[in-house]
Design a protein around this motif. Structure first.
Motif, PDB file in Angstrom:
ATOM      1  N   ALA A  28       0.755  -1.281  -0.075  1.00 22.86           N
ATOM      2  CA  ALA A  28       0.120   0.036   0.049  1.00 22.86           C
ATOM      3  C   ALA A  28       0.789   1.138   0.007  1.00 22.86           C
ATOM      4  N   MET A  71      -3.568  -2.897  -6.080  1.00 19.25           N
ATOM      5  CA  MET A  71      -3.633  -3.306  -4.598  1.00 19.25           C
ATOM      6  C   MET A  71      -4.951  -4.179  -4.346  1.00 19.25           C
ATOM      7  N   CYS A 112      -4.211  -6.389   1.166  1.00 20.71           N
ATOM      8  CA  CYS A 112      -5.582  -5.589   1.134  1.00 20.71           C
ATOM      9  C   CYS A 112      -6.794  -6.289   1.796  1.00 20.71           C
TER      10      CYS A 112
END
Length: 263
Positions: free
Chosen positions: A209, A239, A245
């Protein structure tokens, strides 16, 4: 072994130290090349998730380009000077700016010329209260060459940047904070610990991220808002399918700390 930039790993953080204190850590060609080589090594190392960059000694982060060395290049002709000096320096600052892992500069003293341009290019910066900045290239009859005419106006605004660029005057760490060049100013003895603490706050989160955020900001800042939003969308799409995630979402729902794997 090239010791112009020292490398030390502290947990998941790489500490890089510009190491020519007798020359105020001036950026000769070997230093630029060594820094680029270490960044390549760090990018490929899954055990390193952030970088702190500082200078050796008590006086300087970096006094800028090695004037004696690039004077020799200039005397050999413009084409050689552009290739050896300008292209090398711009390649180095562009690499810092676009690096996929967070880079925090710890400015421990003088940050003139190229030292200031490294600070401009890095993602984040903390300055010692002893730090002093300047854009002094005009004093030797040249404009900044490592991106200083482009990045400083984007950080500080056109008029404030032009005052610094056209006068060559020195400015304090507090002024650097006021114009957006550094994130914080701290007591000198707390500089490295403050930079490491900032790195640790970043390392709580998914490195994937962080990389997507860095890419979106670096690529989008010089585009239109519509183009930037498209870049943001692309980074989200990269992502969304990752384990990190899913882990972040599940951890939030389950009210627990996420365990990121970088996958």
């Amino acid at each position: 072994m090239d010791s112009t930039v020292l490398f030390e790993q502290q947990g998941a953080v790489a500490l890089l130290t510009l190491n020519r204190p007798e020359k105020l850590n001036a950026l000769n060609y070997a230093t630029n090349d060594r820094l680029l080589s270490l960044l390549d090594q760090i990018e490929d190392d899954p055990g390193i998730a952030a970088v702190v960059l500082t200078g050796a000694g008590d006086r300087a982060f970096s006094a800028g380009g090695d004037i004696y060395e690039f004077t020799q290049s200039i005397e050999q002709g413009t084409d050689i000077a552009v290739k050896a000096f300008v292209n090398r320096g711009q390649r180095m600052t562009a690499r810092l700016e676009s690096f996929p892992k967070p880079i925090i500069v710890a400015v421990n003293g003088i940050a003139f010329g190229g030292g200031c341009e490294i600070t401009e290019a890095a993602h984040l910066a903390i300055a010692s209260e002893r730090a002093v900045f300047a854009k002094p290239e005009i004093n030797i009859g040249i404009p900044p060459t490592f991106g200083g005419t482009q990045r400083l106006p984007r950080l500080a605004g056109r008029k404030r940047a032009l005052e610094l660029l056209l006068t060559g005057d020195q400015f304090s760490a507090q002024r650097a904070y006021e114009v957006g060049l550094v994130n914080n100013v701290v007591p000198h003895e707390q500089l490295l610990s403050s930079a490491m603490e900032m790195a640790e706050r970043i390392l709580r989160h998914s490195p994937l991220a962080a990389a997507r955020i860095l890419s979106a900001v670096t690529r989008g800042i010089n585009t239109t808002i519509d183009e930037g939003l498209e870049i943001e969308k692309q980074q989200f799409a990269r992502m969304a399918g990752t384990c990190d995630c899913k882990e972040g979402l599940h951890a939030w729902i389950e009210r627990r700390q996420p365990q990121y794997t970088g996958k």
